[in-house]
Design a protein around this motif. Structure first.
Motif, mmCIF file in Angstrom:
data_model
loop_
_atom_site.group_PDB
_atom_site.id
_atom_site.type_symbol
_atom_site.label_atom_id
_atom_site.label_comp_id
_atom_site.label_asym_id
_atom_site.label_seq_id
_atom_site.Cartn_x
_atom_site.Cartn_y
_atom_site.Cartn_z
ATOM 1 N N THR A 22 -10.958 -44.588 50.319
ATOM 2 C CA THR A 22 -10.040 -45.174 51.457
ATOM 3 C C THR A 22 -10.860 -46.433 51.896
ATOM 4 O O THR A 22 -10.419 -47.338 52.375
ATOM 5 C CB THR A 22 -9.884 -44.471 52.597
ATOM 6 O OG1 THR A 22 -10.968 -44.000 53.191
ATOM 7 C CG2 THR A 22 -9.214 -43.059 52.296
ATOM 8 N N GLN A 339 -15.854 -24.871 77.941
ATOM 9 C CA GLN A 339 -14.823 -25.564 77.125
ATOM 10 C C GLN A 339 -14.845 -26.930 77.118
ATOM 11 O O GLN A 339 -14.576 -27.580 76.058
ATOM 12 C CB GLN A 339 -13.487 -24.949 77.475
ATOM 13 C CG GLN A 339 -12.138 -25.298 76.671
ATOM 14 C CD GLN A 339 -12.463 -24.797 75.103
ATOM 15 O OE1 GLN A 339 -12.850 -23.534 75.054
ATOM 16 N NE2 GLN A 339 -12.467 -25.548 74.058
ATOM 17 N N GLY A 340 -15.203 -27.647 78.139
ATOM 18 C CA GLY A 340 -15.117 -29.152 78.147
ATOM 19 C C GLY A 340 -16.133 -29.576 77.292
ATOM 20 O O GLY A 340 -16.076 -30.600 76.700
ATOM 21 N N ASN A 343 -15.251 -29.367 73.746
ATOM 22 C CA ASN A 343 -14.230 -30.370 73.403
ATOM 23 C C ASN A 343 -14.858 -31.721 72.978
ATOM 24 O O ASN A 343 -14.371 -32.488 72.200
ATOM 25 C CB ASN A 343 -12.985 -30.540 74.576
ATOM 26 C CG ASN A 343 -12.238 -29.214 74.586
ATOM 27 O OD1 ASN A 343 -12.123 -28.424 73.504
ATOM 28 N ND2 ASN A 343 -11.513 -29.153 75.592
ATOM 29 N N LYS A 344 -15.885 -31.835 74.022
ATOM 30 C CA LYS A 344 -16.474 -33.293 73.942
ATOM 31 C C LYS A 344 -17.412 -33.231 72.752
ATOM 32 O O LYS A 344 -17.297 -34.441 71.935
ATOM 33 C CB LYS A 344 -17.190 -33.327 75.172
ATOM 34 C CG LYS A 344 -17.779 -34.816 75.256
ATOM 35 C CD LYS A 344 -16.795 -35.491 76.206
ATOM 36 C CE LYS A 344 -17.143 -36.861 76.467
ATOM 37 N NZ LYS A 344 -16.658 -37.479 77.760
ATOM 38 N N GLU A 346 -16.706 -31.754 69.765
ATOM 39 C CA GLU A 346 -15.601 -31.926 68.602
ATOM 40 C C GLU A 346 -15.188 -33.435 68.644
ATOM 41 O O GLU A 346 -15.167 -33.738 67.478
ATOM 42 C CB GLU A 346 -14.317 -30.980 68.924
ATOM 43 C CG GLU A 346 -13.351 -31.031 67.750
ATOM 44 C CD GLU A 346 -12.229 -30.383 68.178
ATOM 45 O OE1 GLU A 346 -11.826 -29.873 69.494
ATOM 46 O OE2 GLU A 346 -11.047 -30.482 67.416
ATOM 47 N N SER A 347 -14.904 -33.924 69.675
ATOM 48 C CA SER A 347 -14.467 -35.407 69.625
ATOM 49 C C SER A 347 -15.664 -36.385 69.177
ATOM 50 O O SER A 347 -15.242 -37.462 68.446
ATOM 51 C CB SER A 347 -13.773 -35.575 70.987
ATOM 52 O OG SER A 347 -13.974 -37.030 71.476
ATOM 53 N N MET A 348 -16.851 -36.050 69.674
ATOM 54 C CA MET A 348 -17.532 -36.794 69.447
ATOM 55 C C MET A 348 -18.094 -36.905 67.720
ATOM 56 O O MET A 348 -18.416 -37.843 67.085
ATOM 57 C CB MET A 348 -19.127 -36.570 69.899
ATOM 58 C CG MET A 348 -20.174 -37.552 70.141
ATOM 59 S SD MET A 348 -21.819 -36.810 70.951
ATOM 60 C CE MET A 348 -22.233 -35.771 69.403
ATOM 61 N N ALA A 350 -15.881 -36.190 65.410
ATOM 62 C CA ALA A 350 -14.841 -36.866 64.775
ATOM 63 C C ALA A 350 -14.954 -38.448 64.763
ATOM 64 O O ALA A 350 -14.715 -39.020 63.990
ATOM 65 C CB ALA A 350 -13.552 -36.551 65.358
ATOM 66 N N PHE A 351 -15.370 -39.066 66.095
ATOM 67 C CA PHE A 351 -15.596 -40.281 65.978
ATOM 68 C C PHE A 351 -16.835 -40.927 65.022
ATOM 69 O O PHE A 351 -16.807 -41.836 64.503
ATOM 70 C CB PHE A 351 -15.889 -40.819 67.606
ATOM 71 C CG PHE A 351 -14.648 -41.050 68.387
ATOM 72 C CD1 PHE A 351 -13.967 -42.239 67.910
ATOM 73 C CD2 PHE A 351 -14.132 -40.030 69.192
ATOM 74 C CE1 PHE A 351 -12.798 -42.504 68.914
ATOM 75 C CE2 PHE A 351 -13.099 -40.309 69.822
ATOM 76 C CZ PHE A 351 -12.428 -41.471 69.861
ATOM 77 N N ASP A 353 -17.640 -39.298 62.381
ATOM 78 C CA ASP A 353 -17.405 -39.230 61.111
ATOM 79 C C ASP A 353 -16.453 -40.224 60.361
ATOM 80 O O ASP A 353 -16.133 -40.031 59.270
ATOM 81 C CB ASP A 353 -16.841 -37.749 60.510
ATOM 82 C CG ASP A 353 -18.231 -36.684 60.817
ATOM 83 O OD1 ASP A 353 -19.298 -37.098 60.844
ATOM 84 O OD2 ASP A 353 -17.789 -35.619 60.765
ATOM 85 N N MET A 354 -15.896 -41.062 61.615
ATOM 86 C CA MET A 354 -15.083 -42.271 61.177
ATOM 87 C C MET A 354 -15.590 -43.010 60.082
ATOM 88 O O MET A 354 -15.111 -43.751 59.219
ATOM 89 C CB MET A 354 -14.568 -43.006 62.112
ATOM 90 C CG MET A 354 -13.445 -42.336 63.103
ATOM 91 S SD MET A 354 -12.930 -43.497 64.399
ATOM 92 C CE MET A 354 -11.590 -44.304 63.365
ATOM 93 N N ARG A 359 -21.425 -40.847 57.684
ATOM 94 C CA ARG A 359 -21.454 -39.557 57.213
ATOM 95 C C ARG A 359 -22.329 -39.527 56.017
ATOM 96 O O ARG A 359 -22.932 -38.365 55.684
ATOM 97 C CB ARG A 359 -19.938 -39.374 56.370
ATOM 98 C CG ARG A 359 -18.743 -38.737 57.135
ATOM 99 C CD ARG A 359 -17.646 -38.974 56.571
ATOM 100 N NE ARG A 359 -16.608 -40.293 56.801
ATOM 101 C CZ ARG A 359 -15.898 -40.695 55.896
ATOM 102 N NH1 ARG A 359 -15.693 -40.330 54.720
ATOM 103 N NH2 ARG A 359 -15.293 -42.050 56.265
#
Lengths: 414, 428
Positions: A22, A339-340, A343-344, A346-348, A350-351, A353-354, A359
């Motif tokens: 991509t 949980q908070g 969640n943070k 997980e989001s970190m 993902a950001f 790995d953009m 990566r």
């Protein structure tokens, strides 16, 4: 899920390939298993000075940057206490230029006298800009020396003192290179718009002929268990008093690493964290406060640092921090808190790995840790952490006798 | 035998055909424009609301930035803590920023979390209360941060140089004073908030892997808000210059400093100027990348500094050309001398073809590297939209970058890189 392939050249160079069509770009990342912790205590700052010298020309190529820029590429590097990482990104059509440049640097540097002279000066200016000519610039220098009596994490990557960098000789430079910058101590990651077969061919062609070198056997003096809290008071020309507290924690591969990471997030990772809410907003003792860990491979430090509100004493500030720390040792965190921070995380991830560059960098790091596939299991390990795990690790870290307190006071405010 | 001396064959990036993914434009039922880019490898997104609420629009100093900071610190239903906790719980990031003409609020999150965050965003835009206690903490902490920054030569230099070049009351030249912070009051904040946020003029930018019902989500939440009640005030901003009479300044901020902060600056026409695209190439050659003339000479040859850079400011109305470095205390005068030596070279001697090709390849390569990420793409579009540039600006700009000649660059250097027009400041 981040897909990759791995193969090893005969000379021991580990190669990881992560194709992603991509992007029109290719990324080449080389991580060397050497950092400031591997330095001689009398010659600190070397791993980092060396990073600068890597751009001073290699045995067959007088200038590294020019041909890369001509091919439309950009590069950079960094040195930590644990490792040294070099990375570049260029249009995928010109991938071979990267192999040509990086393999020649690994083959041998040019070891020019002028390059050493200039880079010594540049590093001295970097030292001044970041660590001398800046309020609180010497904090880490002092905090590391206070917290570590034995382990080479005692010094920062920039070096213990300017003199060590100023005194570096060409012989030192050569010895360091042939000891650490060998294929058997390196990890090559190629990512982006690339194909596995082509990377194999190029890796064999350019890196294959380089002599393996002797694998580096690391045997660093380990830090003894700290049994008494240590205090250091510093006075300097700063407008605001600052308090630093550091506790010893586990190493990067230990199972407690993940609960420690979440513990620091709950205590002081954001505007909803406990320390910020209690000590900045409710009690107004600090103007800002944070809690984090150093993320080192060998046993590291959990740090709480904050700037004091005018009129608050060091003792008041420390007592308030200790009260919060005690709470988290005595009662489990709430489900929502846990949980908070998951969640943070997980989001970190993902950001991060953009970017294909991130990566590639992460793959090299996990391979250095021992297994690149850890990149795909990290999030699961965070999700498995329980409130009991966090309480337990808090009790280990914040135990009595494990703390190092640095009181950094403004001169005018005695 | 492997030939390690000669570079492998390359494709010159200057021959690449670059395409900027086009931006989708829509309008919510309250006439708010939404610009979107649906792309990316991960299930993440960002939502930015850009208000005409910058510091040039405030009637008292520091009000715009205070409102922008404190908008998330309490509504009639939620405390600052509860707001921060909600954002953190959903793994999101809520960032605010305030510049001269615009201010923004941005939520970055996993795409699946957006529906959980929109009600909070609506609450912040309609019901922020700016509690006195929050304002007090903000004042105290901002003052402390300012005092800390004032100890740094580079911070002081950054403040002063813009004030010299534009004037101390110009929107691009004014800076924070302690007494302005102390004078902030809740009523001023509330009234600025109501006019510039709740009823303000806004543009929305979304990017990333967008939920399929993104437009409905936005319309049901932000689409019912009373935005765009008045016409734009941006045209009323006073950009009158009041530059300093003296061009050369030396300031002592810290007698014991081991480095000096050097800033050289002159005013320039803005991005709509026909010279702009070629100027970005000239700037790259001069001090805009690691291999630039300034870096090669002053860092890599002389070792005077850890880094030296030049750049063109990106303000909306006009621009400035800036050279910036921190150099060893005893070599500051020599550093400035070398900067002008390099500027003169550009004014008098054609850049040789190899260097020019290298710079063009480098620029095209680095642009190419930003065309696959959704956040980078939307930022590029945002900048074009705010500067009111035509839709094909990217193509036109890249065409100039690829084709500009050494002769035109020399002419531009002659026109703009004139030492006598630059303010020169060293802060020790």
């Amino acid at each position: 899920m981040i897909e990759y392939n791995k193969f090893v050249l005969e000379n021991g160079l580990r190669v990881l390939v992560h194709p992603d069509d991509t992007t029109p770009m290719a990324v080449v990342n080389i991580m060397y298993d050497v950092g400031a912790r591997d330095e001689d205590p009398g010659k600190t700052g070397f791993a980092h000075l060396f990073e600068h010298l890597m751009f001073g020309g290699s045995i067959n190529i007088p200038d590294y940057d020019e041909p890369l820029q001509l091919a439309g590429g950009e590069n950079n590097a960094y040195t930590t206490n644990d490792l040294t990482n070099y990375y570049l990104q260029l249009p995928a059509q010109n991938l071979e230029t990267a192999f040509w440049l990086e393999s020649d640097r690994m083959l041998s540097l040019a070891f020019g006298k002028k390059s050493l002279e200039v880079q010594r000066k540049v590093v001295c200016e970097e030292f001044k800009e970041h660590y001398i000519n800046k309020p609180y610039g010497d904090v880490w220098h002092k905090l590391r020396e206070l917290a570590y009596s034995t382990h080479p994490y005692r010094w920062m990557t920039i070096g213990k003192e300017l003199k060590h960098v100023e005194d570096a000789t060409l012989t030192d430079v050569k010895n360091f290179f042939f000891k650490h910058y060998r294929p058997c101590n390196a990890i090559l990651v190629v990512a982006g718009n690339v194909q596995l077969e082509e990377v194999k061919r190029l890796a064999e062609k350019w890196f294959g002929p380089i002599e393996s070198g002797t694998p580096y056997q690391r045997s660093l003096p380990q830090e003894p268990r700290q049994t008494e809290d240590r205090y250091l008071k510093v006075e300097a020309d700063v407008p605001v008093d600052a308090l630093y507290m550091a506790w010893h924690m586990s190493d990067r591969l230990s199972p407690e690493y993940f609960s420690t990471d979440l513990l620091t997030d709950i205590l002081g990772g954001s505007a909803s964290s406990r320390l910020y809410q209690k000590l900045v907003k409710e009690q107004q003792l600090f103007s800002g406060i944070s809690c984090y860990h150093l993320g080192t491979l060998d046993p590291g430090l959990v740090v709480i640092d904050g700037k004091l509100v005018d009129g608050v004493t060091m003792e008041q500030a420390e007592t308030a921090v200790r009260a919060e720390v005690k709470k988290i040792m005595e009662a489990p965190v709430t489900d929502r808190e846990l949980q908070g921070v998951i969640n943070k995380t997980e989001s970190m991830i993902a950001f991060e790995d953009m970017s294909v560059l991130n990566r590639a960098n992460s793959l090299a790091f996990y391979e250095l840790l021992g297994d690149a596939s850890l990149i795909n299991t990290e999030l699961g390990r965070y999700q498995n952490v329980t409130a009991a795990d966090i309480q337990q690790v808090a009790q280990q870290i914040f135990r009595e006798g494990n703390c190092n307190v640095l009181q950094y006071k403004g001169k005018a405010k005695n | 035998m492997l030939d390690r001396k000669n570079a492998p064959h390359i494709t010159d990036p200057v021959d690449f055909d670059l395409h900027l993914k086009s931006v989708a434009v829509a309008e919510l039922k309250n006439n708010t424009p939404v610009y979107s880019i649906d792309a990316g490898a991960e299930e993440v997104m960002s939502l930015e609301l850009l208000f005409e609420a910058g510091s040039a629009l405030e009637s008292k100093p520091q009000v715009a930035v205070a409102v922008n900071n404190l908008i998330k610190n309490g509504t009639s239903k939620k405390s600052a803590y509860e707001i921060a906790e909600t954002v953190d719980f959903f793994g999101a990031y809520l960032n605010t920023s305030c510049s001269t003409e615009y201010s923004s609020i941005t939520i970055s999150c996993l795409s699946k979390q957006l529906p959980n965050l929109l009600p909070l965003l609506v609450e912040l835009l309609t019901d922020s209360q700016f509690p006195e206690q929050e304002l007090d903490i903000y004042k105290q902490n901002s003052l402390q941060r300012l005092e800390m920054n004032l100890k740094k030569g580079e911070f002081v230099a950054g403040q002063l140089i813009d004030a010299y070049a534009y004037g101390p009351y110009h929107p691009y030249g004014k800076y924070t004073h302690k007494e302005d912070l102390a004078a902030l009051n809740r009523q001023d904040l509330l009234s600025f908030y109501k006019g510039h946020y709740t009823n303000g003029r806004v543009k929305i930018f979304v990017a990333g892997r967008l939920p399929t019902d993104i437009f409905a989500l936005l319309n049901d939440s932000l689409g019912s808000l009373p935005f765009n009640q008045a016409s734009s005030l941006l045209t009323t901003i006073d950009y009158e210059h009041d530059p300093d009479k003296e061009k050369v300044h030396t300031v002592t901020n810290d007698k014991g400093s081991v480095q000096g902060a050097i800033r050289l600056e002159r005013l320039m026409p803005g991005r709509k100027s026909p010279d702009w695209s070629a100027l970005t190439v000239l700037n790259t050659v001069f001090g805009g990348y690691f291999g630039s003339r300034l870096m090669s000479n002053i860092r890599e040859d002389k070792g005077y500094t850890y880094g030296i850079h030049s750049y063109l400011q990106g303000h909306l109305h006009e621009s400035a050309w800036v050279v910036s470095t921190e150099a060893g205390r005893d070599v500051c005068p020599d550093t400035i001398k070398e900067v002008w030596k390099e500027a003169d070279l550009l004014r008098t001697t054609l850049i040789d073809p190899e260097e020019l090709l290298l710079v063009k390849n480098y620029v095209v390569g680095s642009v190419l590297g930003t065309l696959d990420g959704p956040f980078q793409i939307i930022n590029r579009w945002k900048s074009y939209i705010l500067h009111d540039l035509p839709k094909d600006h990217f193509d036109r700009h890249m065409e100039v970058v690829k084709s500009v000649s050494a002769a035109s660059l020399k002419e531009l250097a002659g026109k703009y890189l004139d030492e006598s027009l630059f303010y020169q400041l060293t802060v020790y």
